[in-house]
Design an enzyme around this catalytic site. Structure first.
Site, PDB file in Angstrom:
ATOM      1  N   HIS A 544       0.795  -1.127   0.012  1.00 53.40           N
ATOM      2  CA  HIS A 544       0.006  -0.019   0.149  1.00 53.40           C
ATOM      3  C   HIS A 544       0.816   1.331   0.037  1.00 53.40           C
ATOM      4  O   HIS A 544       0.614   2.117  -0.904  1.00 53.40           O
ATOM      5  CB  HIS A 544      -0.870   0.019   1.377  1.00 53.40           C
ATOM      6  CG  HIS A 544      -1.547   1.274   1.494  1.00 53.40           C
ATOM      7  ND1 HIS A 544      -3.085   1.397   1.012  1.00 53.40           N
ATOM      8  CD2 HIS A 544      -1.499   2.555   2.062  1.00 53.40           C
ATOM      9  CE1 HIS A 544      -3.284   2.729   1.409  1.00 53.40           C
ATOM     10  NE2 HIS A 544      -2.326   3.327   2.090  1.00 53.40           N
ATOM     11  N   GLU A 545       1.748   1.296   0.910  1.00 54.16           N
ATOM     12  CA  GLU A 545       2.746   2.422   0.971  1.00 54.16           C
ATOM     13  C   GLU A 545       3.451   2.706  -0.385  1.00 54.16           C
ATOM     14  O   GLU A 545       3.659   3.791  -0.904  1.00 54.16           O
ATOM     15  CB  GLU A 545       3.736   2.450   2.127  1.00 54.16           C
ATOM     16  CG  GLU A 545       3.246   2.130   3.509  1.00 54.16           C
ATOM     17  CD  GLU A 545       2.154   3.281   3.641  1.00 54.16           C
ATOM     18  OE1 GLU A 545       2.362   4.604   3.357  1.00 54.16           O
ATOM     19  OE2 GLU A 545       1.127   3.238   4.833  1.00 54.16           O
ATOM     20  N   HIS A 548       1.541   4.915  -2.618  1.00 55.49           N
ATOM     21  CA  HIS A 548       1.926   6.227  -2.350  1.00 55.49           C
ATOM     22  C   HIS A 548       3.337   6.745  -2.998  1.00 55.49           C
ATOM     23  O   HIS A 548       3.372   7.764  -3.657  1.00 55.49           O
ATOM     24  CB  HIS A 548       1.983   6.426  -1.051  1.00 55.49           C
ATOM     25  CG  HIS A 548       0.700   6.566  -0.235  1.00 55.49           C
ATOM     26  ND1 HIS A 548      -0.515   7.166  -0.787  1.00 55.49           N
ATOM     27  CD2 HIS A 548       0.415   5.931   0.863  1.00 55.49           C
ATOM     28  CE1 HIS A 548      -1.733   6.973   0.119  1.00 55.49           C
ATOM     29  NE2 HIS A 548      -1.190   6.440   1.103  1.00 55.49           N
ATOM     30  N   HIS A 551       2.914   6.887  -6.777  1.00 57.72           N
ATOM     31  CA  HIS A 551       1.985   8.309  -6.989  1.00 57.72           C
ATOM     32  C   HIS A 551       3.027   9.569  -6.807  1.00 57.72           C
ATOM     33  O   HIS A 551       2.872  10.646  -7.545  1.00 57.72           O
ATOM     34  CB  HIS A 551       0.977   8.333  -5.918  1.00 57.72           C
ATOM     35  CG  HIS A 551      -0.142   9.415  -6.299  1.00 57.72           C
ATOM     36  ND1 HIS A 551      -1.343   9.558  -5.484  1.00 57.72           N
ATOM     37  CD2 HIS A 551      -0.461   9.995  -7.344  1.00 57.72           C
ATOM     38  CE1 HIS A 551      -2.135  10.476  -5.933  1.00 57.72           C
ATOM     39  NE2 HIS A 551      -1.620  10.937  -7.356  1.00 57.72           N
TER      40      HIS A 551
END
Length: 768
Positions: A544-545, A548, A551
């Site tokens: 998940h991280e 980021h 992104h």
């Protein structure tokens, strides 16, 4: 030394081993003498504007006469890294090192403020009638980019530094810089100058310029530029108080070193290696901290209900004495500020510019899901109650045998339920050694998004655990940099996050500054008996991280206001907060693809992948107990909205005269079906309420709904979830624009249709 129009004769001194930075006006000689560098330190001096740097390799004491602008032999031209620029400067991330001091942070903060104010004054001094986009908004945007990058160097140490005095100085710098950015939107003269720019003169190719102008003017209006001077002063004082209180709230949590002592027998059910790796007190008892790598195994695996109850109660009381009153004061001040700005509540103020558009819409979205999930929640609680009643209760338990499901039971019973579905958490953990998961996660993101992660071993970092990587696209152009700081330390931020260190933007001279960020995590450390092995939830969190991370590094806005950022940093910018989690939650879906799980797994002893039947069981178990899981998330989101929609006394579900603690108890039991342990207040240790997610926690579930819709496009693709063509389109339409487009526009551009909640509802068994 080659100073430009904006910073004539200004140099920046960087001592790479101390990460300190001072800018030297006019005479560098006196400042270099004042700044005492050790003889062994490598010295780099960089011109702020034209970016000249002393050639690397200059060591030893500084010359008595210092460096002056005439010492051309010491300088070479330093180009800001651009796409395709493969100079040494472009291939290494900016230095972030441990030797920073509290004094150097104070010096840097002071200089950032001075430079930023000078840039604002330049805009204010534009002659009447001569305001253009280039001499107003563009100047402000360039100053914002410079200040943001410098601010990261002042504020990031609060998250990771080992010295408390440095963390304190860094936290103070964040408060100071937040006020600097906030107060800039209260400058009437600046607002009038910007508002006078004829935006109608911007051409059809100036879409991002127009968006920048609209964003900046809106921020002036939202921050109180229209208020009279006295009201502005009061507002700013309240805003500063909120920021300071929130910093203290979070610092109390990060600094908390509470540990609970257990005899080894009280931890029965936990893996022997885990117990052996725990710190011991003088009596030989195991000391369990409240950080996830130690807390979670106890709550999930300890067979003693007494043990689970005790550590759950301690965790639920964490920072209760120090933070409860802080939180209540913050809630009150936020409400006062919002009303001064013309809003009925803080929730109304905060949610207005987000995708949801208003607090009522955010609340309605959650209440609708509460209703849809009620049947699933009731079934889940009945399932766990039956499971508990069938399990043997400790003969010497200090808690009365009961089939009721308590707060200290949910993690344990959920783990047992998943084990019954064929997912043995302890056994599965052996298949996820950190080094393998890290390597394969990068490879998966490389293949999907057409990127390359390359280790930069010579990068200057703040701790021996930290690794640095350069991220390139498939053309070999540098897209950005990422640091990985994955293990817990005393004083380090105790949750998980990605911290932006340099915002992507195009500098005033036309060069593109590549973004940089850091993953700050608290994963399970290696023990003497075995390497670092990740619980499945930790693998999911890491994946998940990294969503980021990509992104951040894939973002390509022209202006730093639209670069990847979130509320942990003092500078304004970033996507709508209820869109922030969409990309990372979308990519989290890959964790439940059999081919991806096979790649991520590798037993630390046998090098074998997870067996096919275990992979199948993991994928099937994803939505097990989803009623319980999402109902707890909905409770937190609705509590967050409730406390920020009015001031106490609160009213809820027929109950009157409730304070924040009582409201927490009533909402938790009503929405999640679980009672909060008596005498506790878990919100006192809830980072999100004081880290910019106030009236925004709903955004996690809001984002997950849209993330499921995005993932449905990959599910229906002919090449499957690793379709690199679709991945490239996702990179270009969802990641690259960052905040230069509205979240809803980006969703439509990728999906090529209006987004839908149907894929999420279908996944959790609540299809419309």
């Amino acid at each position: 030394a080659g100073g430009g129009d904006h910073h004539k004769g200004m140099l920046e001194l960087r001592a790479c081993c101390s990460s300190c930075s001072i800018r030297v006006h006019n005479s560098t000689r006196q400042a270099l003498r004042r700044h005492k560098l050790l003889p062994s330190q490598r010295i780099r001096t960089t011109c702020v504007t034209n970016r000249y740097r002393i050639r690397p390799g200059l060591k030893g004491s500084l010359p008595e006469r210092g460096f002056t602008g005439t010492d051309k032999r010491h300088f070479r031209r330093l180009t800001v890294p651009q796409m395709g620029n493969q100079s040494a400067d472009a291939l290494a991330p900016p230095p972030f090192v441990a030797e920073v001091t509290a004094e150097s942070i104070e010096i840097l903060t002071k200089q950032i403020k001075e430079d930023y104010v000078k840039a604002l004054e330049r805009v204010e001094d534009v002659p009447e009638g001569e305001s253009t986009f280039d001499n107003t908004f563009a100047v402000l945007a360039d100053a914002h980019g410079t200040a943001a990058a410098s601010s990261a160097r002042a504020t990031f140490p609060a998250f990771v530094h080992s010295d408390k005095s440095v963390r304190d100085a860094s936290n103070a710098a964040k408060d100071d810089l937040k006020q600097m950015f906030d107060s800039s939107f209260l400058r009437k003269k600046l607002y009038q100058k910007l508002a006078s720019v004829p935006l109608s003169s911007l051409g059809p190719d100036s879409k991002e310029e127009l968006r920048l102008a609209q964003f900046v003017l809106r921020e002036f209006e939202r921050k109180g530029a229209a208020l009279d001077d006295e009201s502005q002063a009061k507002l700013l004082a309240k805003m500063r108080a909120v920021e300071s209180l929130c910093t203290t709230f979070c610092q109390n949590l990060s600094e908390d070193s509470t540990k609970v002592a257990f005899a080894p027998a009280e931890l029965e059910g936990c893996p022997p290696d885990f117990i052996a790796g725990l710190e011991r007190d003088d009596a030989g008892k195991c000391l369990v901290s409240l950080k996830a790598p130690e807390l979670v195994p106890v709550t999930q695996m300890a067979t003693s209900e007494t043990t689970r109850k005790r550590i759950t109660e301690v965790k639920s009381k964490q920072c209760m004495e120090s933070n409860s009153d802080i939180l209540k004061e913050v809630i009150g001040l936020r409400h006062e500020c919002s009303q001064m700005l013309g809003h009925v509540s803080h929730a109304a103020y905060v949610v207005q510019p987000k995708m949801a558009g208003g607090a009522d819409a955010a609340a309605d979205f959650q209440w609708e899901l509460v209703s849809k999930l009620r049947g699933a929640l009731d079934a889940d609680l009945a399932c766990l109650a039956n499971l508990k009643s069938s399990m043997q209760v400790d003969a010497d338990a200090a808690v009365a045998p009961s089939a009721s499901v308590h707060a200290w039971d949910t993690a344990y019973l959920s783990t047992a339920h998943k084990a019954a579905l064929g997912v043995d958490e302890a056994a599965v953990q052996e298949y996820f050694p950190m080094e393998h998961v890290k390597t394969e996660t990068m490879r998966i993101y490389e293949e999907l998004l057409c990127l390359r992660f390359k280790r930069v071993p010579e990068a200057q970092v703040w701790h021996e655990d930290v690794e640095a990587y350069r991220v390139e696209d498939d053309a070999g152009d540098v897209r950005g940099f990422v640091f990985l700081d994955l293990y817990p330390r005393e004083g380090k931020y105790s949750h998980q996050c990605v911290y932006p260190l340099a915002p992507a933007h195009v500098c005033a001279g036309g060069a593109r500054l590549p973004p940089c960020c850091a993953v700050v995590a608290n994963m399970t450390r290696p023990t003497p008996q075995r390497p670092a092995l990740m619980r499945f939830r930790e693998v999911e969190t890491f994946f998940h991280e990294f969503g980021h991370v990509v992104h951040c590094v894939c973002s390509r806005p022209k202006y730093s206001f639209f670069a990847w950022a979130w509320s942990a940093v003092p500078w304004p910018g970033g996507v709508e907060q209820d869109f922030l989690e969409v990309p990372s939650m979308m990519l989290e879906n890959w964790m439940y693809e059999p081919a991806v799980l096979q790649r991520l797994s590798k037993h630390y002893k046998t090098d074998t992948n997870l067996p096919d039947d275990v992979i199948t069981n993991i994928c099937k178990s994803r939505n097990a107990l989803c009623g319980l899981h999402y109902s707890r998330q909905l409770f937190l989101g609705l509590y967050d909205i409730a406390i920020h929609s009015t001031v106490p006394p609160y009213r809820y579900n027929g109950k009157e005269d409730l304070d924040a603690v009582q409201l927490y108890f009533h909402m938790m039991e009503h929405i999640s079906g679980i009672q909060c342990p008596p005498g506790t207040f878990p919100a006192a240790s809830w980072f999100h309420l004081c880290m910019g997610y106030d009236a925004g926690y709903y955004g996690y579930l809001w984002s997950e709904v849209y993330a499921a819709d995005l993932f449905s496009a990959f599910q229906s693709a002919g090449a499957g979830c690793m379709d690199s063509g679709l991945g490239r389109r996702y990179r270009d339409t969802i990641l690259a624009p960052c905040a230069s487009e509205d979240g809803m526009v980006m969703l439509r551009n990728f999906l090529q249709r209006p987004p839908s909640a149907a894929p999420f509802l279908e996944r959790v068994g609540c299809a419309q």
